[in-house]
Design a protein around this motif. Structure first.
Motif, PDB file in Angstrom:
ATOM      1  N   SER A 109      -4.919  -2.659  12.615  1.00 37.23           N
ATOM      2  CA  SER A 109      -5.854  -2.052  11.666  1.00 37.23           C
ATOM      3  C   SER A 109      -7.232  -2.696  11.767  1.00 37.23           C
ATOM      4  CB  SER A 109      -5.334  -2.210  10.235  1.00 37.23           C
ATOM      5  OG  SER A 109      -4.122  -1.521  10.060  1.00 37.23           O
ATOM      6  N   PHE A 124     -12.403  -3.081   3.395  1.00 40.37           N
ATOM      7  CA  PHE A 124     -11.822  -1.757   3.613  1.00 40.37           C
ATOM      8  C   PHE A 124     -11.519  -1.551   5.089  1.00 40.37           C
ATOM      9  CE2 PHE A 124     -16.365  -1.272   4.125  1.00 40.37           C
ATOM     10  CZ  PHE A 124     -16.524  -0.360   5.168  1.00 40.37           C
ATOM     11  N   ASP A 125     -10.682  -0.567   5.345  1.00 40.57           N
ATOM     12  CA  ASP A 125     -10.398  -0.092   6.692  1.00 40.57           C
ATOM     13  C   ASP A 125     -11.442   0.972   7.007  1.00 40.57           C
ATOM     14  OD1 ASP A 125      -9.476   1.441   8.866  1.00 40.57           O
ATOM     15  OD2 ASP A 125      -7.375   1.073   8.374  1.00 40.57           O
ATOM     16  N   PHE A 128     -10.466   4.537   6.780  1.00 38.81           N
ATOM     17  CA  PHE A 128     -10.054   5.055   5.468  1.00 38.81           C
ATOM     18  C   PHE A 128     -10.925   4.375   4.416  1.00 38.81           C
ATOM     19  CE2 PHE A 128      -6.379   5.169   8.285  1.00 38.81           C
ATOM     20  CZ  PHE A 128      -6.041   6.518   8.231  1.00 38.81           C
ATOM     21  N   SER A 129     -12.156   4.842   4.297  1.00 36.17           N
ATOM     22  CA  SER A 129     -13.189   4.076   3.595  1.00 36.17           C
ATOM     23  C   SER A 129     -13.482   4.566   2.185  1.00 36.17           C
ATOM     24  CB  SER A 129     -14.486   4.126   4.408  1.00 36.17           C
ATOM     25  OG  SER A 129     -14.904   5.476   4.593  1.00 36.17           O
ATOM     26  N   ASP A 132     -11.347   4.531  -3.477  1.00 34.97           N
ATOM     27  CA  ASP A 132     -10.043   4.191  -4.029  1.00 34.97           C
ATOM     28  C   ASP A 132      -9.167   3.431  -3.049  1.00 34.97           C
ATOM     29  OD1 ASP A 132      -9.712   6.347  -2.336  1.00 34.97           O
ATOM     30  OD2 ASP A 132      -8.331   7.429  -3.646  1.00 34.97           O
ATOM     31  N   ARG A 133      -9.637   3.277  -1.819  1.00 35.83           N
ATOM     32  CA  ARG A 133      -8.877   2.526  -0.826  1.00 35.83           C
ATOM     33  C   ARG A 133      -9.510   1.168  -0.528  1.00 35.83           C
ATOM     34  NH1 ARG A 133      -7.340   7.319   3.572  1.00 35.83           N
ATOM     35  NH2 ARG A 133      -5.916   8.440   2.197  1.00 35.83           N
ATOM     36  N   TRP A 135     -10.918  -2.760  -1.578  1.00 32.63           N
ATOM     37  CA  TRP A 135     -10.383  -3.882  -2.323  1.00 32.63           C
ATOM     38  C   TRP A 135     -11.460  -4.953  -2.419  1.00 32.63           C
ATOM     39  CZ3 TRP A 135     -10.241  -8.106   1.029  1.00 32.63           C
ATOM     40  CH2 TRP A 135     -10.236  -7.790   2.403  1.00 32.63           C
ATOM     41  N   SER A 155     -11.339  10.418  -0.181  1.00 31.59           N
ATOM     42  CA  SER A 155     -10.201  10.383   0.735  1.00 31.59           C
ATOM     43  C   SER A 155     -10.115  11.664   1.544  1.00 31.59           C
ATOM     44  CB  SER A 155      -8.899  10.191  -0.050  1.00 31.59           C
ATOM     45  OG  SER A 155      -8.901   8.936  -0.706  1.00 31.59           O
ATOM     46  N   ASP A 158     -12.382  11.413   4.424  1.00 28.34           N
ATOM     47  CA  ASP A 158     -11.778  10.526   5.421  1.00 28.34           C
ATOM     48  C   ASP A 158     -10.843  11.300   6.330  1.00 28.34           C
ATOM     49  OD1 ASP A 158     -12.896   8.066   4.933  1.00 28.34           O
ATOM     50  OD2 ASP A 158     -11.312   7.378   3.602  1.00 28.34           O
TER      51      ASP A 158
END
Length: 364
Positions: A109, A124-125, A128-129, A132-133, A135, A155, A158
């Motif tokens: 990842s 974040f990744d 998948f930015s 809500d994803r 941290w 999302s 994304d």
């Protein structure tokens, strides 16, 4: 706005695995030191020289990184590396300043993480930015920069996008830091060093034994550790690391004995890479990395099964050893117990685990 086309060229130039870590207010040498750079390995090297070192069995496949000055920031580039993406290291790098890392890893990842003064603010990744994803302590802090870099707000966006997000992560890094990476960081030899985060990263949750239904006996060990009082936890932690050292034939090393004595008194200090014990730790870490990295290359046959296993054992040991620095004695004990709990066959088997349980119960 930063140039996405240029960022795409840089992204693909750096390859399918790399990590770029930006640190504010430090020069190239200090940036490498904060990453755990060994002082006796500092030198200006070309990309070819870095590649050659990292692929060298005799050198132990060292983790190499190069640093570049970017105005008020420096960036540490790890070809084929990912150390800067480790949250504990990133938080350590950011103490008293700011740090941001961009990881590309086509076989795992990717990640972007931004830390200020010891705390990750947002991570974040890139693929998948959506908010809500994300941290971190304040993920919203990055959203304005992310919009400017072209990241999706939802999302659904994304999932509907087939555009590669990695170049946008580099654009984001330049927007946050106000810097501009060169189109090719390796056109000239750069200050570089072998890095080893073990020396600059504090013990953390990943070092500790946890109760795992798939690992028989771990629940009993964790329960016993949690039942013990602080004094017994500290004593048991030192006793177990001492036992591990003896099983590895390391119990005659004076610097290790001194460290364990200090840990027993609760006054152990971090191990410096250039200290007597530090050089031993470096050797153990090298043996561990050589054991793992040689498995899939042409040098596999240069290690016997026994030598490879010993390298793995050293790796488990140094993690337990660093755990003794944890100010929380329960955490120190859980780190010390992880080898016998997770890989008992490497450290005495079920009999050793039973003996450790008995010792904790009796306080001996």
């Amino acid at each position: 706005m930063a140039d996405l086309v240029r960022a795409e060229a840089l992204f693909y130039r750096l390859g399918d695995i790399f990590c770029s870590t930006f640190i504010k207010g430090v020069d190239e040498a200090e940036a490498l030191r904060r990453m755990g750079g060994y002082a006796d390995t500092f030198a200006r090297r070309s990309e070819a020289e870095l590649d050659e070192l990292m692929d060298d069995f005799d050198e132990g496949y060292p983790r190499m990184a190069a640093a570049l000055a970017l105005g008020a920031w420096s960036v540490v580039v790890e070809p084929y590396g990912f150390e800067g993406s480790d949250v504990a290291l990133l938080e350590s790098l950011s103490r008293g300043t700011e740090a941001l890392s961009v990881l590309r890893h086509d076989y795992a990842s990717p990640q972007v993480a931004y830390a200020i003064d010891g705390t990750v603010v947002a991570g974040f990744d890139p693929d998948f930015s959506a908010g809500d994803r994300m941290w971190g302590s304040d993920p919203a802090a990055l959203r304005p920069f992310m919009r400017d870099a072209g990241f999706a707000d939802s999302s659904a966006d994304d999932e509907d996008s087939w555009e590669p997000a990695g170049p946008k992560a580099l654009v984001l890094a330049e927007l946050v830091t106000g810097t501009r990476m060169p189109a090719d960081p390796f056109t000239a030899a750069a200050l570089s060093a072998q890095i080893e985060p073990w020396f600059v990263t504090p013990p953390g949750p990943g070092d500790r034994l946890t109760a795992d239904s798939y690992e028989r006996g771990t629940g009993d060990l964790v329960a016993a550790a949690e039942r013990a009082g602080p004094a017994r936890q500290r004593t048991s932690a030192v006793a177990e690391v001492t036992r591990l050292a003896a099983t590895l034939g390391l119990d005659g090393i004076p610097e290790l004995t001194d460290f364990l004595d200090s840990a027993a008194q609760g006054v152990a200090t971090p191990v410096a890479a250039d200290s007597g014990l530090g050089h031993h730790v470096r050797d153990w870490l090298t043996a561990q990395k050589r054991a793992g990295d040689s498995l899939n290359g042409p040098d596999r046959a240069r290690l016997s099964d026994a030598q490879r296993t010993q390298g793995y054992r050293y790796g488990w040991f140094v993690t337990a050893l660093r755990g003794l620095l944890d100010p929380d004695p329960k955490h120190a004990l859980l780190a010390a117990l992880r080898p016998v709990g997770s890989v008992p066959d490497l450290f005495g088997g079920a009999a050793a685990r039973s003996a450790v349980l008995s010792s904790m119960a009796s306080g001996t």
